[in-house]
Design an enzyme around this catalytic site. Structure first.
Site, PDB file in Angstrom:
ATOM      1  N   LYS A 192      36.191  42.884  41.192  1.00  0.00           N
ATOM      2  CA  LYS A 192      35.451  41.694  41.600  1.00  0.00           C
ATOM      3  C   LYS A 192      35.225  41.806  43.106  1.00  0.00           C
ATOM      4  CE  LYS A 192      35.332  37.271  43.250  1.00  0.00           C
ATOM      5  NZ  LYS A 192      34.143  37.538  44.018  1.00  0.00           N
ATOM      6  N   GLU A 268      47.356  42.143  49.632  1.00  0.00           N
ATOM      7  CA  GLU A 268      47.216  42.665  51.001  1.00  0.00           C
ATOM      8  C   GLU A 268      46.474  41.580  51.757  1.00  0.00           C
ATOM      9  OE1 GLU A 268      46.038  43.692  54.147  1.00  0.00           O
ATOM     10  OE2 GLU A 268      44.609  45.122  53.263  1.00  0.00           O
ATOM     11  N   CYS A 303      41.936  43.074  58.918  1.00  0.00           N
ATOM     12  CA  CYS A 303      43.280  42.496  58.790  1.00  0.00           C
ATOM     13  C   CYS A 303      44.270  43.163  59.729  1.00  0.00           C
ATOM     14  CB  CYS A 303      43.766  42.575  57.350  1.00  0.00           C
ATOM     15  SG  CYS A 303      43.651  44.224  56.670  1.00  0.00           S
ATOM     16  N   GLU A 401      45.216  33.672  62.453  1.00  0.00           N
ATOM     17  CA  GLU A 401      44.360  34.846  62.296  1.00  0.00           C
ATOM     18  C   GLU A 401      42.914  34.370  62.429  1.00  0.00           C
ATOM     19  OE1 GLU A 401      43.668  36.590  58.396  1.00  0.00           O
ATOM     20  OE2 GLU A 401      43.872  38.572  59.292  1.00  0.00           O
TER      21      GLU A 401
HETATM   22  P1  NDP Z   1      39.197  35.034  50.456  1.00  0.00           P
HETATM   23  O1  NDP Z   1      40.643  35.247  50.365  1.00  0.00           O
HETATM   24  O2  NDP Z   1      38.637  33.716  50.076  1.00  0.00           O
HETATM   25  O3  NDP Z   1      38.402  36.127  49.563  1.00  0.00           O
HETATM   26  C1  NDP Z   1      38.886  37.389  49.184  1.00  0.00           C
HETATM   27  C2  NDP Z   1      38.487  37.676  47.748  1.00  0.00           C
HETATM   28  O4  NDP Z   1      39.093  36.710  46.881  1.00  0.00           O
HETATM   29  C3  NDP Z   1      36.984  37.565  47.494  1.00  0.00           C
HETATM   30  O5  NDP Z   1      36.605  38.493  46.506  1.00  0.00           O
HETATM   31  C4  NDP Z   1      36.868  36.152  46.956  1.00  0.00           C
HETATM   32  O6  NDP Z   1      35.717  35.917  46.189  1.00  0.00           O
HETATM   33  C5  NDP Z   1      38.100  36.063  46.099  1.00  0.00           C
HETATM   34  N1  NDP Z   1      38.513  34.699  45.816  1.00  0.00           N
HETATM   35  C6  NDP Z   1      38.133  33.562  46.446  1.00  0.00           C
HETATM   36  N2  NDP Z   1      38.716  32.487  45.860  1.00  0.00           N
HETATM   37  C7  NDP Z   1      39.476  32.965  44.859  1.00  0.00           C
HETATM   38  C8  NDP Z   1      40.328  32.366  43.908  1.00  0.00           C
HETATM   39  N3  NDP Z   1      40.509  31.041  43.861  1.00  0.00           N
HETATM   40  N4  NDP Z   1      40.963  33.151  43.025  1.00  0.00           N
HETATM   41  C9  NDP Z   1      40.821  34.493  43.051  1.00  0.00           C
HETATM   42  N5  NDP Z   1      40.009  35.111  43.912  1.00  0.00           N
HETATM   43  C10 NDP Z   1      39.355  34.366  44.826  1.00  0.00           C
HETATM   44  O7  NDP Z   1      38.742  35.402  51.899  1.00  0.00           O
HETATM   45  P2  NDP Z   1      37.460  34.821  52.665  1.00  0.00           P
HETATM   46  O8  NDP Z   1      36.344  35.675  52.309  1.00  0.00           O
HETATM   47  O9  NDP Z   1      37.230  33.383  52.446  1.00  0.00           O
HETATM   48  O10 NDP Z   1      37.924  35.004  54.148  1.00  0.00           O
HETATM   49  C11 NDP Z   1      38.761  33.998  54.715  1.00  0.00           C
HETATM   50  C12 NDP Z   1      39.805  34.599  55.599  1.00  0.00           C
HETATM   51  O11 NDP Z   1      40.626  35.481  54.841  1.00  0.00           O
HETATM   52  C13 NDP Z   1      39.278  35.451  56.712  1.00  0.00           C
HETATM   53  O12 NDP Z   1      38.863  34.696  57.784  1.00  0.00           O
HETATM   54  C14 NDP Z   1      40.496  36.283  56.995  1.00  0.00           C
HETATM   55  O13 NDP Z   1      41.385  35.545  57.780  1.00  0.00           O
HETATM   56  C15 NDP Z   1      41.092  36.529  55.636  1.00  0.00           C
HETATM   57  N6  NDP Z   1      40.663  37.802  55.051  1.00  0.00           N
HETATM   58  C16 NDP Z   1      41.526  38.828  55.099  1.00  0.00           C
HETATM   59  C17 NDP Z   1      41.140  40.051  54.626  1.00  0.00           C
HETATM   60  C18 NDP Z   1      42.051  41.216  54.678  1.00  0.00           C
HETATM   61  O14 NDP Z   1      41.585  42.334  54.850  1.00  0.00           O
HETATM   62  N7  NDP Z   1      43.340  41.028  54.476  1.00  0.00           N
HETATM   63  C19 NDP Z   1      39.814  40.304  54.095  1.00  0.00           C
HETATM   64  C20 NDP Z   1      38.983  39.132  54.021  1.00  0.00           C
HETATM   65  C21 NDP Z   1      39.417  37.937  54.510  1.00  0.00           C
HETATM   66  P3  NDP Z   1      34.419  35.232  46.875  1.00  0.00           P
HETATM   67  O15 NDP Z   1      33.945  36.182  47.887  1.00  0.00           O
HETATM   68  O16 NDP Z   1      33.510  35.097  45.726  1.00  0.00           O
HETATM   69  O17 NDP Z   1      34.877  33.924  47.446  1.00  0.00           O
END
Ligand code: NDP
Length: 508
Positions: A192, A268, A303, A401
């Site tokens: 996904k 992660e 991250c 963050e």
């Molecule tokens: P999210 O945690 O919301 O998204 C990461 C993934 O999870 C996406 O594929 C998202 O789908 C999916 N997701 C969202 N909601 C759910 C849910 N309820 N159940 C299961 N999966 C879900 O990150 P964001 O994109 O909103 O980013 C927000 C913050 O997260 C950033 O500002 C950063 O701080 C952190 N982040 C950290 C990352 C890392 O590398 N560790 C990477 C990205 C973000 P969809 O895109 O459809 O919402």
């Protein structure tokens, strides 16, 4: 592989691209049963580039059913590992052949600079997939210590259907990190991708089909996390879920598992990583170069970005002008122009969040050294590298963050203070230590609570080394290296009784 084209050539490729918009399930592109779609935009221009299929629970159920059937058929799961290897290597070759298309797709979808995609993300994705392909037929199982009367086989088996939930910051690379080992181990995979960045994963799935991955083994399902992610996380027939994203959603993924079938969960998550310049650090020019890369690479949407610079007071005056000097090499603008090392923020929402943090930093009394305002480059979402000085540890920008190009500088009077401050965070993903004295550097690396500590350079390790975090940065396992196979395999003991009881009885 790192052959860069010109800006015009990249734009010509972009103009001729056919966009991937449907989910890829059971070897075919399919639309959502509801017919719903959503817009995906290019964050560098604001243009809508495609309408992507927005799947729901019923589509997830269908994908899981097909993935499970594929797994149980044994066409992939019981295939000789050497054959799996050959097919995955073919996928790598196909990706290499289609590299310009995949790189441009990735840049359009994410706002990432093509320069970084072509020289870092893409070659590392291929290296990752090839590494796991090669590992497939080199993993041996074990035999327990025993007498001649029994033997305990300790074998690893693929789990079944595995879900990989990806972030938007490294779409192709995270696909490689997760789908690579999951497929090499023999699982059926449902990816996904993040809603903003689905297209490169769809194209890779199609190429996987062309390479010979059987239908149902490599699926990509698009749509919002709030429906697709939840449906995957709670599905009783998914045996493992590997997630990269925010700590907040990671916690929910754990809950989905707890409330459904106790599927294995690996998370992660975020980071507030320190770059620590100790008293014995030398070569401030190199330090400055590494600090700038550690912070601003991928616009800080990383991250493991080193968003806190903790510097011994002895080096502060020397380091700051060098940082400013190095920053001049980081040009920002059109992500398809290979002169640029910095592109656009991923989305309007995230752009607003980062700017909000910058305003909070100013209000709480930190001083802006550079940046601090968005760039006016048309409808694109550009924020220049921003550095704050006079930051205290309790300030919001020092704790949260931000996931954008915002560096906070903290001055300390001793190495102990530096280590304490480095550890003063709820996260523990990565840290960088600068120190010319080997023993001191190693001692500092040991004391910092983080999954990866690099010394005298900014680094996440490479494909051979595990990656993941302490504290709120991670849970349940590691990506990369052979360690990643732990996420995607079950351990089974097969106990064989080799005693000659019956024969002995008959002889009596
Ligand atoms: P999210 O945690 O919301 O998204 C990461 C993934 O999870 C996406 O594929 C998202 O789908 C999916 N997701 C969202 N909601 C759910 C849910 N309820 N159940 C299961 N999966 C879900 O990150 P964001 O994109 O909103 O980013 C927000 C913050 O997260 C950033 O500002 C950063 O701080 C952190 N982040 C950290 C990352 C890392 O590398 N560790 C990477 C990205 C973000 P969809 O895109 O459809 O919402």
């Amino acid at each position: 592989m790192t052959d860069l084209l010109s800006r015009d050539e990249y734009h010509a490729i972009a103009d001729g691209l056919s966009m991937m918009t449907n989910s890829y399930i059971n070897g075919k592109f399919v639309s959502a049963k509801s017919g719903k779609t959503y817009e995906t935009t290019n964050p560098a221009t604001g243009e809508v580039i495609a309408r992507i299929t927005s799947c729901g629970k019923e589509d997830v159920d269908y994908a899981v059913q097909k993935a499970k059937q594929a797994f149980e058929s044994g066409h992939w799961s019981r295939m000789h590992p050497g054959e799996r290897k050959a097919i995955l290597i073919k996928l790598v070759k196909l990706m290499k052949r289609h590299r310009y298309e995949l790189q441009v797709l990735e840049s359009l979808d994410s706002g990432k600079p093509i320069r970084e995609i072509a020289t870092i993300d893409f070659p590392e994705t291929l290296e990752c997939l090839a590494w796991y392909a090669e590992a497939a037929d080199k993993l041996y199982d074990q035999i327990s210590p025993s007498t001649d009367d029994a033997v305990g086989l300790i074998v690893r088996e693929p789990i079944g259907v595995v879900a990989c939930v990806l972030p938007w910051n490294f779409p192709l690379q995270m696909l490689g990190w997760k789908a690579g080992p999951a497929l090499a181990a023999g699982n059926s995979v449902i990816v996904k991708p993040a809603s903003e960045t689905s297209m490169s994963a769809l194209r890779v799935a199609e190429l996987a089909g062309e390479a010979g991955v059987p239908p149902g083994v490599f699926n990509v399902i698009t749509g919002p996390g709030s429906t697709v992610g939840v449906a995957l996380g709670t599905h009783p027939d998914i045996g493992a879920i590997s997630f990269t994203g925010s700590t907040e959603i990671g916690r929910r993924v754990l809950e989905y598992s707890a409330h459904s079938n106790l599927k294995k969960v690996t998370l992660e998550l975020g980071g507030k990583n320190p770059a620590v310049v100790l008293e014995d650090a030398e070569e401030m020019d190199d330090v400055a170069e590494q600090v700038v890369r550690a912070m601003f690479w991928n616009m800080g949407e990383n991250c493991s970005s080193n968003s806190r610079l903790i510097v011994h007071t002895k080096h502060k005056e020397d380091l700051l002008p060098r940082l400013m000097d190095k920053l001049r090499d980081w040009k920002i603008g059109d992500p398809l122009d290979p002169q640029n090392s910095l592109g656009a923020m991923i989305s309007q929402r995230h752009f607003d969040d980062v700017l909000h943090y910058i305003e909070v930093g100013k209000k709480e009394g930190a001083s802006v050294v550079t940046g601090g305002e968005p760039l006016d480059l048309g409808a694109g979402l550009f924020i220049p590298p921003t550095i704050f000085a006079d930051v205290t540890p309790e300030m919001t920008i020092a704790k949260d963050e931000i996931f954008g190009p915002v560096l906070t500088i903290h001055t300390v009077g001793s190495d102990d203070e530096a280590i304490d401050l480095a550890n003063d965070t709820v996260y523990g993903l990565q840290a960088t230590v600068f120190c010319a004295h080997g023993k001191k550097a190693l001692r500092a690396a040991r004391r910092i609570k983080a999954g990866t500590v690099s010394v005298n350079c900014y680094c996440e390790g490479d494909i051979t080394t595990p990656f993941g975090g302490y504290k709120l940065s991670g849970f349940g396992g590691r990506d990369n290296g052979l360690h990643a196979f732990e996420q995607y395999t079950e351990t089974k003991t097969i106990w064989l009784d080799l005693g000659e009881h019956e024969i002995d009885a008959r002889l009596d």
